[in-house]
Design a protein around this motif. Structure first.
Motif, mmCIF file in Angstrom:
data_model
loop_
_atom_site.group_PDB
_atom_site.id
_atom_site.type_symbol
_atom_site.label_atom_id
_atom_site.label_comp_id
_atom_site.label_asym_id
_atom_site.label_seq_id
_atom_site.Cartn_x
_atom_site.Cartn_y
_atom_site.Cartn_z
ATOM 1 N N ARG A 148 -29.508 16.480 30.930
ATOM 2 C CA ARG A 148 -30.084 17.727 31.464
ATOM 3 C C ARG A 148 -29.278 18.237 32.657
ATOM 4 O O ARG A 148 -28.980 19.430 32.763
ATOM 5 N N GLU A 175 -34.483 19.611 20.663
ATOM 6 C CA GLU A 175 -35.520 20.639 20.776
ATOM 7 C C GLU A 175 -35.497 21.280 22.157
ATOM 8 O O GLU A 175 -35.720 22.489 22.298
ATOM 9 N N GLU A 176 -35.209 20.470 23.169
ATOM 10 C CA GLU A 176 -35.212 20.980 24.539
ATOM 11 C C GLU A 176 -33.936 21.710 24.911
ATOM 12 O O GLU A 176 -33.975 22.759 25.577
#
Length: 221
Positions: free
Chosen positions: A17, A41-42
């Motif tokens: 991230r 998905e993120e």
């Protein structure tokens, strides 16, 4: 920068991230389908299902063009294998390995993985920083040099308070790089610098000279 992260658990996922947010090209390799699905998905299709240490898998994701490989799985042997394959087979210029057992750090270094991150050691370093009486704190291991950066606190009332640096018997090869006075004022020290109680001294030294350095700057306190 192209970064390949092996292991998309809590640690690896957060690393991914942060790297994506910083604008880097990132690809994650993970053995758990659920974790792969969650990352994709993120953040988009940036995670694949695979076994990170396998040469075939690293080849498929373009390890040969990676600028950095980060191994963040919960198994030290897996992280070591990932880094060795990346370095030896694909000549990745930089690798970083998560170490879960600090006792394994020497093994990693002996096998050429010099940049390691130990959660245990990080926690201990924070604990040291929260103990005002702790005379020496480890800040950084200088990669491939055999030296480390440490912080030494000069206690109030120490026998070295008021003495000049050039009058103190320091270990061979030590470098006093910065003195932070009690009021927060930084100063690059020289031989004429006088030690002051409550000052913090940043020094570069070899691990085997830690005790000598601590005693020299604190007068054995």
């Amino acid at each position: 920068m192209y970064v390949i992260v092996v292991g998309a658990g809590k640690v690896g996922a957060q690393v991914v991230r942060e790297l994506v947010t910083a604008g880097h090209e990132v690809l994650a390799i993970e053995r758990d389908p659920a974790k792969v699905a969650a990352i994709n998905e993120e953040l988009g299709e940036i995670a694949i299902l695979g076994d990170g240490p396998e040469v075939r898998v690293q080849d498929e994701v373009g390890m040969a063009r990676a600028d950095l490989c980060v191994a963040t799985t919960g198994r030290d042997e897996t992280n070591l294998a990932v880094c060795q394959v990346a370095q030896v087979r694909f000549h990745v210029p930089r690798v970083i390995a998560r170490i879960n057992n600090p006792k394994n750090e020497a093994i990693f270094r002996a096998l050429g993985v010099e940049l390691t991150v130990s959660a245990t050691q990080a926690i201990l370093a924070h604990i040291e920083q929260e103990l005002p009486s702790h005379p020496l704190i480890h800040l950084l291991q200088l990669r491939g040099s055999g030296f480390e950066l440490v912080e030494v606190m000069v206690p109030e009332g120490a026998s070295t308070v008021g003495r000049r640096v050039d009058s103190i018997d320091l270990p061979p090869g030590v470098l006093l790089s910065l003195v932070v006075r009690p009021d927060g004022t930084p100063e690059v020290p020289n031989g004429e610098t006088t030690l002051e109680g409550g000052s913090e001294i940043l020094a570069v030294t070899q691990p085997e000279h830690e005790t000598w350095l601590r005693r020299a700057l604190t007068g054995g306190a």
